[in-house]
Design an enzyme around this catalytic site. Structure first.
Site, PDB file in Angstrom:
ATOM      1  N   ASN A   8       0.870  -1.181   0.000  1.00  0.00           N
ATOM      2  CA  ASN A   8       0.000   0.000   0.000  1.00  0.00           C
ATOM      3  C   ASN A   8       0.904   1.227   0.000  1.00  0.00           C
ATOM      4  O   ASN A   8       1.467   1.584   1.029  1.00  0.00           O
ATOM      5  CB  ASN A   8      -0.885  -0.028   1.254  1.00  0.00           C
ATOM      6  CG  ASN A   8      -1.733   1.231   1.389  1.00  0.00           C
ATOM      7  OD1 ASN A   8      -1.842   2.017   0.457  1.00  0.00           O
ATOM      8  ND2 ASN A   8      -2.329   1.423   2.559  1.00  0.00           N
ATOM      9  N   LYS A  10       0.130   4.235  -0.331  1.00  0.00           N
ATOM     10  CA  LYS A  10      -0.527   5.432   0.217  1.00  0.00           C
ATOM     11  C   LYS A  10      -0.281   6.632  -0.710  1.00  0.00           C
ATOM     12  O   LYS A  10      -0.285   6.465  -1.926  1.00  0.00           O
ATOM     13  CB  LYS A  10      -0.050   5.700   1.645  1.00  0.00           C
ATOM     14  CG  LYS A  10      -0.114   4.440   2.518  1.00  0.00           C
ATOM     15  CD  LYS A  10       0.034   4.728   3.966  1.00  0.00           C
ATOM     16  CE  LYS A  10       0.060   3.436   4.747  1.00  0.00           C
ATOM     17  NZ  LYS A  10      -0.018   3.621   6.168  1.00  0.00           N
ATOM     18  N   HIS A 100      -9.631   1.300   4.620  1.00  0.00           N
ATOM     19  CA  HIS A 100      -8.377   1.495   5.362  1.00  0.00           C
ATOM     20  C   HIS A 100      -8.624   2.476   6.516  1.00  0.00           C
ATOM     21  O   HIS A 100      -9.378   3.444   6.372  1.00  0.00           O
ATOM     22  CB  HIS A 100      -7.289   2.024   4.421  1.00  0.00           C
ATOM     23  CG  HIS A 100      -5.925   1.973   5.044  1.00  0.00           C
ATOM     24  ND1 HIS A 100      -5.519   2.882   5.994  1.00  0.00           N
ATOM     25  CD2 HIS A 100      -4.906   1.096   4.883  1.00  0.00           C
ATOM     26  CE1 HIS A 100      -4.291   2.565   6.386  1.00  0.00           C
ATOM     27  NE2 HIS A 100      -3.893   1.480   5.729  1.00  0.00           N
ATOM     28  N   GLU A 102      -6.971   4.805   7.655  1.00  0.00           N
ATOM     29  CA  GLU A 102      -6.660   6.220   7.361  1.00  0.00           C
ATOM     30  C   GLU A 102      -7.822   6.886   6.616  1.00  0.00           C
ATOM     31  O   GLU A 102      -8.071   8.069   6.796  1.00  0.00           O
ATOM     32  CB  GLU A 102      -5.347   6.316   6.570  1.00  0.00           C
ATOM     33  CG  GLU A 102      -4.158   6.034   7.484  1.00  0.00           C
ATOM     34  CD  GLU A 102      -2.922   5.507   6.786  1.00  0.00           C
ATOM     35  OE1 GLU A 102      -2.875   5.519   5.538  1.00  0.00           O
ATOM     36  OE2 GLU A 102      -2.002   5.059   7.493  1.00  0.00           O
ATOM     37  N   GLU A 173      -5.581  -4.856  10.526  1.00  0.00           N
ATOM     38  CA  GLU A 173      -4.552  -3.846  10.750  1.00  0.00           C
ATOM     39  C   GLU A 173      -4.899  -3.064  12.012  1.00  0.00           C
ATOM     40  O   GLU A 173      -5.615  -2.038  11.931  1.00  0.00           O
ATOM     41  CB  GLU A 173      -4.496  -2.874   9.569  1.00  0.00           C
ATOM     42  CG  GLU A 173      -4.193  -3.526   8.243  1.00  0.00           C
ATOM     43  CD  GLU A 173      -3.565  -2.534   7.276  1.00  0.00           C
ATOM     44  OE1 GLU A 173      -2.453  -2.808   6.823  1.00  0.00           O
ATOM     45  OE2 GLU A 173      -4.177  -1.489   7.003  1.00  0.00           O
ATOM     46  N   GLY A 179       2.278   2.053  11.006  1.00  0.00           N
ATOM     47  CA  GLY A 179       3.284   3.114  10.888  1.00  0.00           C
ATOM     48  C   GLY A 179       3.953   3.497  12.195  1.00  0.00           C
ATOM     49  O   GLY A 179       4.589   4.547  12.287  1.00  0.00           O
ATOM     50  N   SER A 216       3.181  -2.239  10.606  1.00  0.00           N
ATOM     51  CA  SER A 216       4.625  -2.242  10.888  1.00  0.00           C
ATOM     52  C   SER A 216       5.313  -3.558  10.512  1.00  0.00           C
ATOM     53  O   SER A 216       6.220  -4.009  11.211  1.00  0.00           O
ATOM     54  CB  SER A 216       4.890  -1.888  12.359  1.00  0.00           C
ATOM     55  OG  SER A 216       4.461  -0.567  12.614  1.00  0.00           O
TER      56      SER A 216
HETATM   57  C1  PEP Z   1      -0.972   0.200   6.198  1.00  0.00           C
HETATM   58  O1  PEP Z   1      -1.233   1.370   6.382  1.00  0.00           O
HETATM   59  O2  PEP Z   1      -1.685  -0.499   5.448  1.00  0.00           O
HETATM   60  C2  PEP Z   1       0.204  -0.346   6.870  1.00  0.00           C
HETATM   61  C3  PEP Z   1       0.213  -1.608   7.147  1.00  0.00           C
HETATM   62  O3  PEP Z   1       1.205   0.545   7.166  1.00  0.00           O
HETATM   63  P1  PEP Z   1       2.630   0.198   7.831  1.00  0.00           P
HETATM   64  O4  PEP Z   1       3.145  -1.061   7.203  1.00  0.00           O
HETATM   65  O5  PEP Z   1       3.485   1.385   7.528  1.00  0.00           O
HETATM   66  O6  PEP Z   1       2.405   0.024   9.296  1.00  0.00           O
END
Ligand code: PEP
Length: 255
Positions: A8, A10, A100, A102, A173, A179, A216
């Site tokens: 992803n 983003k 997601h 976000e 997630e 993140g 992460s």
């Molecule tokens: C995400 O936002 O889908 C995600 C998993 O981000 P990160 O790997 O940076 O934690």
């Protein structure tokens, strides 16, 4: 599907040139048997990448697919700025990420909107990756609270949607892990995978439900998740922007 390692991107990178360079590096990653790579760039880069690499939404053999990070719930109409599922398919996308955290947070995306997006995306032939996961306050209450929260999201987001002959992959997630460098404990992710899969079997009659872990994931910890039999891959944010690191994650599929 073997293990799916989904990137992803983003809102990255800033230019098409950088996007093409990143994709070129990702396409060069030697994928171990059983690993499928999915790249979800910003909408605007889909067409150029698909054209340059000859990636088609129908191509199931090459182990490299394209997806979008969102989709709208109407095919076309007076919806300024929105993009429908058929538009995405015509650009080479085979998957779409929906819900997601976000988008839920910054765009105020509701479960009702997510539900409509999933219904249309599936009807129009996209595979859906539905993101669910609890925030820190819920997690502090313990595993049972986290499961109840996720169950609520699944019930609302998939309400009245029949998943027969459709592909919906659940990406768990936890928001506090995205993140932050604070990845979930693999044993907790496994417990959530079992819970989500049994919910899907019981309520949606899916024979082989699919579950990704996200939050992460990096080259050092990916194997702890993707090698679990209950976990069918990973959704990767930050670490998917560095091809070498992403390559380590893809290779973690190999036992
Ligand atoms: C995400 O936002 O889908 C995600 C998993 O981000 P990160 O790997 O940076 O934690």
């Amino acid at each position: 599907m073997g293990k799916l390692i989904a990137a992803n991107w983003k809102e990255h990178p800033k230019t098409e040139e950088e996007a093409r360079a990143l994709f070129r590096a990702v396409a060069r990653i030697k994928r171990p048997r059983g690993a499928e790579v999915l790249v979800c760039p910003p909408f605007i880069y889909l067409e150029g990448i698909a054209a340059q690499y000859g990636i088609m939404e129908t191509d199931r053999r090459r182990g490299l697919a394209l997806g979008a990070q969102d989709v709208f719930w109407a095919e076309e109409g007076a919806f300024t700025g929105e993009i429908g599922p058929k538009m995405l398919r015509s650009l080479g996308a085979r998957y779409v990420i929906v819900g997601h955290s976000e988008r839920r947070r910054f765009e105020g995306e509701t479960d009702a909107a997510i539900n409509k997006k999933i219904a249309l995306a599936l009807r129009d032939g996209l595979n859906v990756i539905l993101c669910v996961g609890e925030g820190p306050a819920v997690r502090r209450k313990g595993a049972a609270a986290a499961k109840a929260f996720v169950r609520g999201q699944l019930a609302k987001d998939l309400r009245k949607i029949s998943l027969e002959k459709k592909v919906v992959i659940i990406a768990y997630e936890p928001i506090w892990a995205i993140g932050t460098g604070r990845n979930d404990r693999p044993e907790d992710a496994r417990e959530m995978a079992r819970f989500v899969k049994s919910w899907l079997v019981a309520h949606k009659r899916i024979a082989r439900p699919k579950f990704l872990y996200g939050g992460s994931v990096n080259g050092a910890n990916a194997a702890d998740y993707v090698q679990l039999k209950e976990v069918d891959g990973a959704l990767v944010g930050g670490a998917s922007l560095k091809a070498e690191e992403f390559g380590r994650i893809v290779n973690a599929v190999k036992k």
